[in-house]
Design a protein around this motif. Structure first.
Motif, short mmCIF file in Angstrom:
data_model
loop_
_atom_site.label_atom_id
_atom_site.label_comp_id
_atom_site.label_asym_id
_atom_site.label_seq_id
_atom_site.Cartn_x
_atom_site.Cartn_y
_atom_site.Cartn_z
N GLY A 141 0.80 -1.22 0.00
CA GLY A 141 0.00 0.00 0.00
C GLY A 141 0.83 1.26 0.00
O GLY A 141 2.06 1.23 0.06
N THR A 142 0.13 2.38 -0.04
CA THR A 142 0.80 3.66 -0.27
C THR A 142 1.65 4.12 0.89
O THR A 142 2.65 4.78 0.68
CB THR A 142 -0.22 4.75 -0.57
N SER A 143 1.26 3.78 2.11
CA SER A 143 1.99 4.37 3.22
C SER A 143 3.41 3.82 3.27
O SER A 143 4.36 4.57 3.52
CB SER A 143 1.26 4.13 4.53
N VAL A 144 3.55 2.53 3.04
CA VAL A 144 4.90 1.96 3.01
C VAL A 144 5.64 2.43 1.78
O VAL A 144 6.83 2.74 1.82
CB VAL A 144 4.82 0.42 3.05
N LEU A 145 4.89 2.53 0.70
CA LEU A 145 5.52 2.99 -0.54
C LEU A 145 6.10 4.39 -0.35
O LEU A 145 7.14 4.72 -0.91
CB LEU A 145 4.48 2.99 -1.66
N SER A 146 5.43 5.19 0.47
CA SER A 146 5.91 6.56 0.62
C SER A 146 7.31 6.59 1.24
O SER A 146 8.09 7.50 0.95
CB SER A 146 4.93 7.37 1.47
N TYR A 147 7.62 5.62 2.07
CA TYR A 147 8.98 5.55 2.61
C TYR A 147 10.00 5.38 1.49
O TYR A 147 11.02 6.07 1.44
CB TYR A 147 9.09 4.37 3.60
N LEU B 287 11.50 -5.90 4.16
CA LEU B 287 10.06 -5.66 4.14
C LEU B 287 9.31 -6.88 3.62
O LEU B 287 8.37 -7.37 4.24
CB LEU B 287 9.77 -4.44 3.27
N THR B 288 9.75 -7.39 2.47
CA THR B 288 8.99 -8.48 1.87
C THR B 288 9.16 -9.78 2.66
O THR B 288 8.28 -10.63 2.66
CB THR B 288 9.42 -8.71 0.42
N GLN B 289 10.31 -9.92 3.33
CA GLN B 289 10.52 -11.15 4.08
C GLN B 289 9.87 -11.13 5.46
O GLN B 289 9.32 -12.13 5.89
CB GLN B 289 12.03 -11.42 4.25
N ASN B 290 9.96 -9.97 6.11
CA ASN B 290 9.62 -9.98 7.53
C ASN B 290 8.30 -9.31 7.88
O ASN B 290 7.78 -9.56 8.95
CB ASN B 290 10.72 -9.26 8.33
N CYS B 291 7.84 -8.43 7.03
CA CYS B 291 6.75 -7.58 7.49
C CYS B 291 5.43 -7.93 6.83
O CYS B 291 5.38 -8.58 5.79
CB CYS B 291 7.07 -6.12 7.21
N GLN B 292 4.39 -7.46 7.48
CA GLN B 292 3.07 -7.58 6.90
C GLN B 292 2.55 -6.18 6.57
O GLN B 292 3.04 -5.20 7.11
CB GLN B 292 2.13 -8.26 7.89
N PRO B 293 1.57 -6.11 5.68
CA PRO B 293 1.03 -4.79 5.35
C PRO B 293 0.48 -4.12 6.58
O PRO B 293 0.00 -4.78 7.51
CB PRO B 293 -0.09 -5.10 4.37
N PRO B 294 0.56 -2.81 6.64
CA PRO B 294 0.10 -2.10 7.85
C PRO B 294 -1.38 -2.34 8.08
O PRO B 294 -2.17 -2.42 7.14
CB PRO B 294 0.39 -0.64 7.53
N ARG B 295 -1.71 -2.42 9.35
CA ARG B 295 -3.09 -2.73 9.69
C ARG B 295 -4.00 -1.53 9.47
O ARG B 295 -5.15 -1.67 9.16
CB ARG B 295 -3.15 -3.18 11.14
N ARG B 296 -3.44 -0.37 9.65
CA ARG B 296 -4.27 0.82 9.48
C ARG B 296 -3.80 1.55 8.23
O ARG B 296 -2.61 1.75 8.05
CB ARG B 296 -4.12 1.75 10.67
N SER B 297 -4.76 1.94 7.45
CA SER B 297 -4.36 2.73 6.29
C SER B 297 -4.25 4.17 6.78
O SER B 297 -5.20 4.93 6.74
CB SER B 297 -5.38 2.62 5.18
N GLY B 298 -3.09 4.47 7.34
CA GLY B 298 -2.87 5.82 7.85
C GLY B 298 -2.92 6.82 6.72
O GLY B 298 -2.97 6.47 5.55
N ARG B 299 -2.87 8.06 7.10
CA ARG B 299 -2.96 9.07 6.06
C ARG B 299 -1.59 9.27 5.48
O ARG B 299 -0.83 10.14 5.90
CB ARG B 299 -3.51 10.34 6.65
N ALA B 300 -1.28 8.44 4.51
CA ALA B 300 0.07 8.42 3.97
C ALA B 300 0.48 9.79 3.45
O ALA B 300 1.59 10.26 3.72
CB ALA B 300 0.13 7.40 2.86
N ALA B 301 -0.44 10.43 2.74
CA ALA B 301 -0.07 11.69 2.10
C ALA B 301 0.28 12.74 3.15
O ALA B 301 1.25 13.48 3.03
CB ALA B 301 -1.20 12.18 1.23
N GLN B 302 -0.50 12.76 4.22
CA GLN B 302 -0.25 13.76 5.24
C GLN B 302 1.03 13.46 5.99
O GLN B 302 1.79 14.37 6.33
CB GLN B 302 -1.42 13.81 6.22
#
Lengths: 188, 990
Positions: free
Chosen positions: B256-262, B633-648
């Motif tokens: 999703g976008t929030s991780v992508l923003s990193y 990220l792809t090995q260890n993590c799961q998608p974030p549970r909350r779709s935080g306000r990535a843009a903000q």
């Protein structure tokens, strides 16, 4: 890539570039992907790919709105959601990075407008929420929750209080949710 | 739009939609007597038109068939007499047009539209809007097809659509090629339609050009075409070069976008560093290398391997650090002043960085904050954040679950509200206070310990040319501790966060980010203080020493980041999956990771003066980090549970990068350049009082060169004069104040407009309710076919008891009609901004209400005398009925007249005539009460009422355009949108 370029033709390609938000590469890639879906015998650019075939694309396969997307972008006479290459380009253009908020919100509205009546009424919103939360029993909202949620939604966005969300109201909402533009995106 | 083909206004499906709408209209109310149905063809044609376009032309039949040139004139002539239509177009256009020439939006309707406007209408917003209307019209298809009975409506609509298209084409032709392409791209219609429009535009253009064909036009056309092609090519080339496109897509598709923003942030920083590397390497290092490529190191210094970690020893004598540069003027083909080039390169780089940061921060802020909703967890926010780019099946179901949870949470939050007791509030407050105190003292303590550590290091390290291996290794102590603190303390902060109860997730993240920033700022502040006050005094070539320290910090920080992502994420993954399933698979902590990046970048910025090639290390670091983080990220993590306000969040991060960090680095470098004495023995500025005095020396040199007086003058009178800065500051303050006031005014305006919309809506719902109540009061009426209405009317002439049925039927008809209009309105409001339509219907509704009320009274009164069966009452009834019939006739006449006029006119006259009728009927009712009244008096009263109505009519019609209130709600929404945009532009202005 070279063969696809010659297949499309320079004029056609520049026309596609002028009419969509896509770049040359994206158009060529789209063409390549689209011709893979076509049968061997129908290679002309008016050929239509049925909805089921389109939905085998991994980019669309798991999208909860996949049928709606096909229906909205389809120009098919018999409303079966089949797409021609140009419809397909249209789809990608609306979902591309460079498409304006205006275009994106317009198509989002139409995708969310399940009964095609030009407004998002209670039924549409209910379907929308169900689509987003999934149809399984444990994720579905109860009818009471649904009622509450939709009344919240309407309270938030139905500025003229007519019980439905129309396009202007929807765009108003969209313009206030900054995450929308980056979310409403499909990349091939 | 799904069944609209090229030029196909005759498309079956499209017709279905039209017929159906009309059908539905008739099916729901065919069986009522509708006194207005006489105007059917005209009315529908016109209605459909207002609906569509908001331009509200009349007599589309004539216009539609007129040839090109005259059509414009005619339609616009029609337009002139339609204040509402013009008003709505004008009001509506800015919002659809995301263009900047509309920033001076005005609510006051500018009804003085020029007729010639039609030719040179520049705003593509107009056409987009219009086409949206058509598109929405076509969208509103109903699933079941009905009999194709109302051909006139189709004709009218078809003509109108052709008209629209021609107008659109005309407008497009008037645009420049670039604008035209953009405008066509922006049309919300299918590819076929766009192609059709484009072909028409091109055809029109070429036909026009054949008249005035010149070589110049041809040439310019060719040039613009090739330029455009070139632009396309550059665009696509850029896209091919785009780094990590596939990976980005993969990450976005799964997380999703929030991780992508990193990752986007990482890439953005990488670009910064590549730019600074190119600048520094090209302008500072290459000249030195070309001039003198052998490092003048002492003979006993050799490369030992540990230098890669410590940056000391061998590196000290290379161009890596400040000390490796000479202060000479390099004499090659041209004289190259090292001092000047070093100073100006660093200065310009810092300024450019600042400008880039300010711009991206401001635009991001505008997009994501000013426009954004203030309510944090609104339902739309959640629904709109659905990520269409997610392709992973598992991720989709996970997101669905998360979204469901979030929706439920938002519901319960809303339901609960702030129902905390005082003791609970106190408890929360205590916890906040405690954790803030704790975290602040942690930050301060870390800063202090770093300072003491630095002092200890300073005692150990001597100002010698050559260090022993242990001495060199000892230098790693400080960076090691600093990085350890940066790794461990944020974990404590996260722990505190778990105990606190924040009302919203956003606040929680902000608190966490703020504490981390505090920690990093305090550490960096202590380090800077140490470098500038202690190191600068002690070491002979102190700039290089600082450069080394920064180099070590960067390198060690890199190792800790690697360790952190491997051990942090990997270990918690293992723990989460194997040992403590309760914890679950970790999520990628975007906030922490971004702060790490920001910290790393700040080190690079501070180091740019002391170690010009530090960006090289930074590039390598970020490049490796990208892949490392991706794998982790792809090995260890799961998608974030909350779709935080990535843009903000991204906006916040850019803001943070700018404010404490970049500004801090800039002031550190500036302080060094202005105040500190450069080292005597090494570096480009040896022998100067301060780095900045290099400019003074240069100006002194320039004075001897004739022709450069202006540079000297500028230096003396602008750069060095306090008055100049004072004036500049004053002017800027004045501008800021003015913009501030404008913004405030606009905010008030938004509130007003919103209130207006709400009021409008309230009026509507109130009237609706009234009508429904009235309908409920008369539940036993038999619906009658619409086309029988006139017969019913006629019948009432014959039999006096017909009065009841007539009025009942009328009530029904009115209700039906009102319902129809409501439907229509809803459709139209969804379809396009048709304020005139809405206002029409609301006015009509009021009129009808009045009329209905009158009819009801009429009915009640009629029933009473019927029981008495007196001859005079019968006579009166007959008269009344006749009067009604006559009125009706007049109505019809009015209707016909109105048809040729515009919608607003029509509605107001209709209203007036209805009022007249109502009054007449009331009069009639009175007369029934009084059986002795004569025929002539009834007639007289009716006539008087009519006259009054007509007079009012005459007064009201010219008065109408000045009244902005009836503008429709959708136009108001648009106005709001436009306002917001305009305001943003203003906000952006300063």
């Amino acid at each position: 890539m070279g063969t696809t370029a010659s297949q499309l033709g320079k004029d056609l390609l520049s026309e596609y570039q002028e009419l969509t938000f896509l770049t040359k590469q994206e158009i060529l890639l789209a063409h390549k992907r689209f011709t893979e879906l076509l049968n061997k015998d129908e290679k002309d650019h008016t050929a239509r790919v049925s909805m089921n075939t389109i939905l085998t694309l991994p980019e669309l396969k798991s999208n909860p709105f996949k049928e709606r997307i096909c229906h909205v972008f389809s120009t098919s006479e018999n409303k079966d959601g089949g797409l021609t290459f140009e419809d397909f380009l249209d789809l990608l253009s609306a979902f591309s990075d460079s498409a304006t908020l205006e275009i994106k919100s317009h198509y989002a509205f139409r995708i969310f407008d399940f009964d095609d009546d030009g407004t998002l009424d209670y039924g549409d919103l209910e379907k929308l929420v169900n689509c987003l939360t999934g149809e399984t029993q444990d994720t579905r909202l109860t009818s009471e929750e649904m009622r509450q949620l939709i009344s919240n939604i309407l309270e938030e966005s139905d500025i003229d209080k007519d019980g439905t969300v129309n396009l202007s109201e929807f765009q108003h909402v969209i313009s206030r949710s900054p995450d929308f533009v980056s979310s409403f995106k499909i990349v091939l | 739009m799904s069944s609209y083909s090229n030029g196909g206004f005759f498309n079956a499906a499209y017709h279905d939609s039209e017929t159906l709408e009309i059908d539905r209209r008739s099916s729901s109310k065919t069986h009522h007597t509708n006194p207005y149905a006489r105007e059917d063809p005209a009315w529908r044609g016109e209605r459909a038109e207002t609906h569509h376009s908001s331009t509200g032309w009349s007599s589309s039949d004539d216009v539609g068939r007129a040839p090109w040139g005259s059509r414009q004139d005619e339609s616009w002539r029609g337009r002139e007499s339609i204040p509402m239509g013009v008003l709505s177009t004008h009001q509506g256009s800015p919002s659809w047009q995301h263009d900047h020439n509309h920033s001076t939006f005005q609510i006051a309707p500018d009804s003085q539209y020029d007729r010639t406007m039609s030719i040179r209408l520049p705003s593509s917003g107009n056409m987009t809007m219009r086409w949206r209307g058509l598109a929405m019209r076509r969208m509103s298809m109903f699933p079941t097809a009905g009999p194709d009975q109302l051909a006139f409506a189709e004709d009218a609509i078809r003509d109108e659509m052709e008209n629209e298209e021609q107008k659109l084409v005309e407008e497009l032709v008037a645009l420049s090629t670039r604008d035209r392409i953009r405008a066509i791209q922006d049309l919300p219609m299918s590819f076929e339609e766009k192609k059709h429009i484009r072909n028409q535009v091109l055809a029109f253009k070429s036909s026009k050009q054949s008249h005035q064909f010149t070589c110049f036009a041809d040439c310019s056309e060719n040039v613009s075409l090739s330029l455009r092609r070139c632009g396309y090519n550059i665009n696509s080339a850029r896209q091919t070069l785009e780094l990590w496109q596939g990976i980005m897509k993969e990450i976005g598709g799964k997380f999703g976008t929030s991780v992508l923003s990193y990752f986007l942030f990482l890439k953005w920083l990488l670009m910064f560093n590549i730019f600074s590397f190119l600048v520094n390497f090209g302008l500072i290092t290459i000249p030195v290398l070309v001039y003198d490529h052998s490092p003048n190191k002492p003979p006993n210094v050799n490369f030992r391997g540990l230098e890669i970690l410590t940056g000391a020893g061998y590196f000290n004598y290379t161009v890596m650090y400040y000390g490796g540069y000479s202060n000479e003027t390099l004499e090659g083909l041209v004289d190259y002043n090292m001092q000047l080039s070093y100073f100006f390169t660093i200065a310009v780089y810092m300024v450019l960085c600042g400008i880039a940061l300010i711009f991206s921060m401001a635009s991001s802020f505008r997009k994501n904050y000013v426009l954004a909703d203030s309510s944090s967890n609104s339902a739309w926010q959640l629904l709109c954040s659905w990520n269409f780019s997610i392709t992973n099946e598992k991720a989709v179901t996970q997101r669905m679950n998360n979204l469901c949870v979030q929706l439920k949470e938002s519901l319960s939050e809303k339901a609960q509200g702030e129902l905390l007791t005082r003791s609970e509030k106190l408890k929360h407050f205590g916890i906040y206070l405690g954790s803030w105190l704790l975290s602040t003292s942690l930050a301060v303590g870390c800063g202090a310990s770093v300072y003491y550590l630095c002092q200890f290091e300073q005692q150990e390290v001597t100002d010698a040319d050559h260090w022993s291996l242990t001495q060199e290794a000892e230098t790693l102590l400080v960076p090691f501790m600093v990085s350890l603190i940066n790794l461990v303390v944020p974990l404590f902060y996260s722990l505190f966060n778990k105990f606190e109860h924040y009302s919203s997730q956003r606040r929680q993240i902000y608190a966490l980010v703020l504490r981390n920033v505090l920690l990093k700022v305090s550490i960096l502040g202590v380090l800077c203080y140490y470098w500038m006050n202690v190191v600068a005094e002690k070491f002979s070539c102190w700039e290089s020493m600082v450069g080394q320290a920064l180099y070590r910090l960067v390198i060690v920080d890199f190792f800790f980041l690697m360790l952190g992502s491997f051990f942090g994420e990997f270990l918690s993954n293992v723990i989460g999956t194997r040992f403590l399933p309760r914890l679950g698979v970790p999520e990628f902590d975007v906030a922490r990771n971004v702060l790490e990046l920001i910290y790393a970048q700040t080190l690079a910025w501070i180091g740019i003066y002391f170690s010009p090639l530090l960006p090289t290390i930074q590039i390598l670091k970020f490049f490796i980090m990208f892949y490392l983080k991706k794998v982790s990220l792809t090995q260890n993590c799961q998608p974030p549970r909350r779709s935080g306000r990535a843009a903000q969040m991204q906006t916040i991060f850019i803001g943070l990068l700018f404010f404490p960090f970049f500004v801090g680095a800039l002031s550190m470098v500036a302080y060094t350049a202005w105040r500190l004495t450069p080292s005597e023995r090494c570096g480009p500025f040896r022998g100067l009082n301060s780095t900045f005095s290099v400019v003074g020396v240069w100006i002194d040199d320039l004075e001897e060169i004739p022709g450069s007086d202006w540079v000297v003058w500028i230096y003396q009178n602008v750069i060095r004069s306090e008055i100049f800065y004072f004036l500049i500051t004053l002017i800027i303050l004045v501008f800021i104040y003015i913009f501030w006031q404008v913004t405030k005014g606009r905010k008030d305006l938004i509130v007003l407009l919103r209130q207006q919309i709400v009021n409008e809506g309230k009026d509507k719902s109130f009237l609706l309710e009234k009508l429904q109540n009235l309908q409920k009061a008369n539940p036993n009426k038999k619906p009658k076919p619409k086309n029988h209405k006139k017969h019913t009317k006629r019948r009432s002439d014959d039999q006096s008891s017909g009065g009841q049925s007539t009025s009942n039927a009328m009530v029904q008809a009115l209700l039906a009609r009102q319902r129809l209009e409501d439907d229509e309105e809803r459709h139209s409001a969804g379809g396009l901004p048709v304020p005139s339509d809405i206002s029409t219907s609301s006015v009509l509704m009021q009129a009808m209400l009045a009329r209905q009320r009158a009819d009801k009274q009429d009915e009640d009164l009629c029933q009473m005398p019927n029981k008495h069966q007196t001859s005079s009452s019968a006579l009166a009834m007959a008269m009344q009925a006749r009067g009604r019939a006559e009125d009706h006739g007049r109505d019809e006449y009015y209707g016909a007249e109105d048809f040729s006029e515009n919608s607003f006119n029509r509605s107001s006259t209709l209203m007036q005539s209805m009022q007249a009728r109502q009054r007449a009927e009331e009069n009639a009712a009175y007369d029934v009460d009084d059986p002795s009244s004569s025929v002539s008096s009834v007639m007289m009263q009716v006539m008087q009422a009519r006259q009054r109505a007509e007079e009012q009519d005459r007064i009201q019609v010219p008065a109408a355009p000045q009244n902005p209130a009836p503008s429709g709600s959708s136009s108001l929404i648009q106005a709001m949108l436009a306002r917001q945009q305009a305001q943003n532009e203003y906000d952006d202005g300063y």
